[in-house]
Design a protein around this motif. Structure first.
Motif, PDB file in Angstrom:
ATOM      1  N   ALA A 169       0.863   3.178   2.963  1.00 12.21           N
ATOM      2  CA  ALA A 169      -0.031   4.271   2.566  1.00 12.21           C
ATOM      3  C   ALA A 169      -0.282   5.191   3.759  1.00 12.21           C
ATOM      4  O   ALA A 169      -0.678   4.729   4.829  1.00 12.21           O
ATOM      5  N   GLY A 213       7.439   3.646  -1.062  1.00 12.22           N
ATOM      6  CA  GLY A 213       6.710   2.544  -1.674  1.00 12.22           C
ATOM      7  C   GLY A 213       7.255   2.141  -3.025  1.00 12.22           C
ATOM      8  O   GLY A 213       7.306   0.948  -3.363  1.00 12.22           O
ATOM      9  N   GLY A 235       0.130  -3.094  -6.098  1.00 12.95           N
ATOM     10  CA  GLY A 235       0.172  -1.882  -5.301  1.00 12.95           C
ATOM     11  C   GLY A 235      -1.209  -1.268  -5.169  1.00 12.95           C
ATOM     12  O   GLY A 235      -2.041  -1.396  -6.076  1.00 12.95           O
ATOM     13  N   TYR A 236      -1.438  -0.602  -4.030  1.00 19.86           N
ATOM     14  CA  TYR A 236      -2.725   0.043  -3.760  1.00 19.86           C
ATOM     15  C   TYR A 236      -2.438   1.440  -3.232  1.00 19.86           C
ATOM     16  O   TYR A 236      -1.877   1.607  -2.144  1.00 19.86           O
ATOM     17  N   SER A 237      -2.805   2.466  -4.021  1.00 19.88           N
ATOM     18  CA  SER A 237      -2.571   3.857  -3.638  1.00 19.88           C
ATOM     19  C   SER A 237      -3.698   4.723  -4.171  1.00 19.88           C
ATOM     20  O   SER A 237      -4.324   4.391  -5.183  1.00 19.88           O
ATOM     21  N   THR A 295       0.861  -1.179   0.000  1.00 19.28           N
ATOM     22  CA  THR A 295       0.000   0.000   0.000  1.00 19.28           C
ATOM     23  C   THR A 295       0.902   1.235   0.000  1.00 19.28           C
ATOM     24  O   THR A 295       1.975   1.234   0.598  1.00 19.28           O
ATOM     25  N   GLY A 296       0.453   2.275  -0.684  1.00 20.75           N
ATOM     26  CA  GLY A 296       1.307   3.451  -0.822  1.00 20.75           C
ATOM     27  C   GLY A 296       2.452   3.235  -1.785  1.00 20.75           C
ATOM     28  O   GLY A 296       3.508   3.855  -1.670  1.00 20.75           O
ATOM     29  N   HIS A 297       2.244   2.372  -2.770  1.00 22.87           N
ATOM     30  CA  HIS A 297       3.329   1.987  -3.681  1.00 22.87           C
ATOM     31  C   HIS A 297       3.739   3.097  -4.631  1.00 22.87           C
ATOM     32  O   HIS A 297       4.814   3.043  -5.234  1.00 22.87           O
ATOM     33  N   THR A 298       2.900   4.125  -4.788  1.00 26.82           N
ATOM     34  CA  THR A 298       3.256   5.225  -5.698  1.00 26.82           C
ATOM     35  C   THR A 298       4.085   6.293  -5.004  1.00 26.82           C
ATOM     36  O   THR A 298       4.564   7.221  -5.658  1.00 26.82           O
ATOM     37  N   GLY A 299       4.259   6.193  -3.703  1.00 30.25           N
ATOM     38  CA  GLY A 299       5.061   7.157  -2.967  1.00 30.25           C
ATOM     39  C   GLY A 299       6.545   6.865  -3.059  1.00 30.25           C
ATOM     40  O   GLY A 299       6.976   5.899  -3.699  1.00 30.25           O
ATOM     41  N   ASP A 321      -8.499   4.471  -2.298  1.00 29.28           N
ATOM     42  CA  ASP A 321      -8.315   5.172  -1.031  1.00 29.28           C
ATOM     43  C   ASP A 321      -8.176   4.152   0.093  1.00 29.28           C
ATOM     44  O   ASP A 321      -9.023   3.258   0.237  1.00 29.28           O
TER      45      ASP A 321
END
Length: 366
Positions: A87, A21, A37-39, A14-18, A64
């Motif tokens: 996330a 992450g 990934g979940y973002s 989770t939060g893989h686009t940060g 979300d």
């Protein structure tokens, strides 16, 4: 490395686009994992996630973390064996402007992840919940905070992270006591490295200004931080995740700090002076002391004795190596043409080789 546990395993980040992450996702791909990934969004422009082209390398879900029903559907579809929960709303100053959102994302988001793990306990084996060093009630003493020290801070961000830890402890002690799933929390902070463009963070602010040949204004040059490269805590998350894959692991239902050696505690001014050496024709910085109500701690360090003893985990790089890795990445991004995904993978490889030469357990375990 990591006992080769992640090869062919299904791992949800989770939060893989940060910032963190996307580095973790890249490392997991290198380890042979099947990653999802979940973002909620792409958080910055530029974006490390986009520059790496990760959307085409993993299963990419936009959602979300506060949306429990959607998160549950994604996990039912992907069937992860591991969840690394990153996330979050990660910024202290933003938390003053948006306290309700900060508490909802950081506390309720963590609750949702934990309850998904509870619901899918026949599928999910490991949950690593990443919070922050700011979960501690920081009285700015010179000693490192230990995992059993008092939680909770004065600002909304710190309070939300302390609350997330309390929620996690309740779930771990109530629902995750006998066999799988195995869950723990991890705490780290002041992570730097290439690919971070978040607002109100010292290294991204400097790099943005210097890339336009502008001097940067610094709010608190005397603030001391335990600077560490992003790969340092990620190695800790992966290390404890691998240990938790054993059904009756003694590391479950624990909290672990992952931080640098005490000699990496430098103030902001010292950080920038080291960065200047590695940035050609740097325009430097200006001291712009400000006074506002958005209080940020001046001193916070962690004791990592528990991770040292229980996990045989140790930091790999000293302060100069940390800044060298960071500035080489940004210099490569702004001034070179070589593909950034390969360069990022290469830095992971170089870091791993440093760990092997030091005989650190996770790097030599096959």
């Amino acid at each position: 490395m990591f006992k080769n546990i992640y090869k062919n395993k299904r791992v949800l980040v989770t939060g893989h686009t940060g910032f963190k992450g996307s580095w973790l996702t890249t490392w997991l791909l290198n380890l042979g994992a099947e990653v999802a990934g979940y973002s909620i969004s792409i958080p910055t422009t530029p974006s490390h996630f986009e520059e790496l082209g990760l959307e085409n390398r993993i299963q990419h879900f936009l959602g979300d973390i506060r949306d429990y029903a959607h998160l549950l559907r994604v996990c039912e579809e992907f069937k992860p064996e591991f969840i690394f929960h990153l996330a979050a709303q990660p910024l202290v100053r933003y938390s003053y402007e948006n306290p309700k959102e900060t508490f909802e994302v950081n506390m309720l988001g963590t609750l949702n992840v934990l309850d998904v793990i509870r619901q899918l306990n026949d599928v999910i084996k490991v949950g690593v919940i990443i919070t922050s060093d700011k979960c501690y009630d920081n009285v700015e003493w010179v000693y490192g905070y230990r995992e059993d020290d008092k939680l909770g801070g004065e600002d909304p961000y710190s309070g939300s992270k302390g609350a997330a830890e309390l929620v996690a402890k309740s779930y771990m002690k109530s629902f995750f006591t006998n066999g799988y799933p195995n869950v723990c929390t991890t705490r780290a902070g002041n992570v730097i490295g290439g690919g971070d463009w978040a607002k109100d963070r010292i290294v991204p602010d400097i790099v943005r200004s210097w890339s336009h040949n502008k001097s940067v204004e610094i709010r608190n040059p005397n603030s001391t931080r335990p600077w560490q490269h992003v790969l340092e805590p990620l190695s800790g998350y992966l290390c404890v995740g691998a240990e938790l894959y054993e059904e009756h692991s003694t590391h479950k239902n624990q909290a672990y700090n992952f931080g640098p050696d005490s000699n990496v505690n430098k103030n902001v001014g010292e950080l920038i002076d080291e960065m200047k050496i590695l940035w050609a024709d740097s325009p430097g910085w200006q001291n712009k002391q400000i006074s506002d109500e958005k209080k940020e701690a001046n001193l916070l360090k962690l004791s990592c004795d528990k991770a040292n003893i229980h996990l045989a985990w140790y930091p790999v790089m000293d302060f100069n190596e940390t800044i060298d890795f960071t500035m080489k990445w940004y210099s490569h991004f702004y001034f070179e043409e070589k593909a950034i995904f390969e360069f990022t993978q290469n830095q992971i490889g170089l870091y791993t080789e440093k760990a092997k030469k030091k005989g650190i357990k996770w790097a030599i375990d096959e």
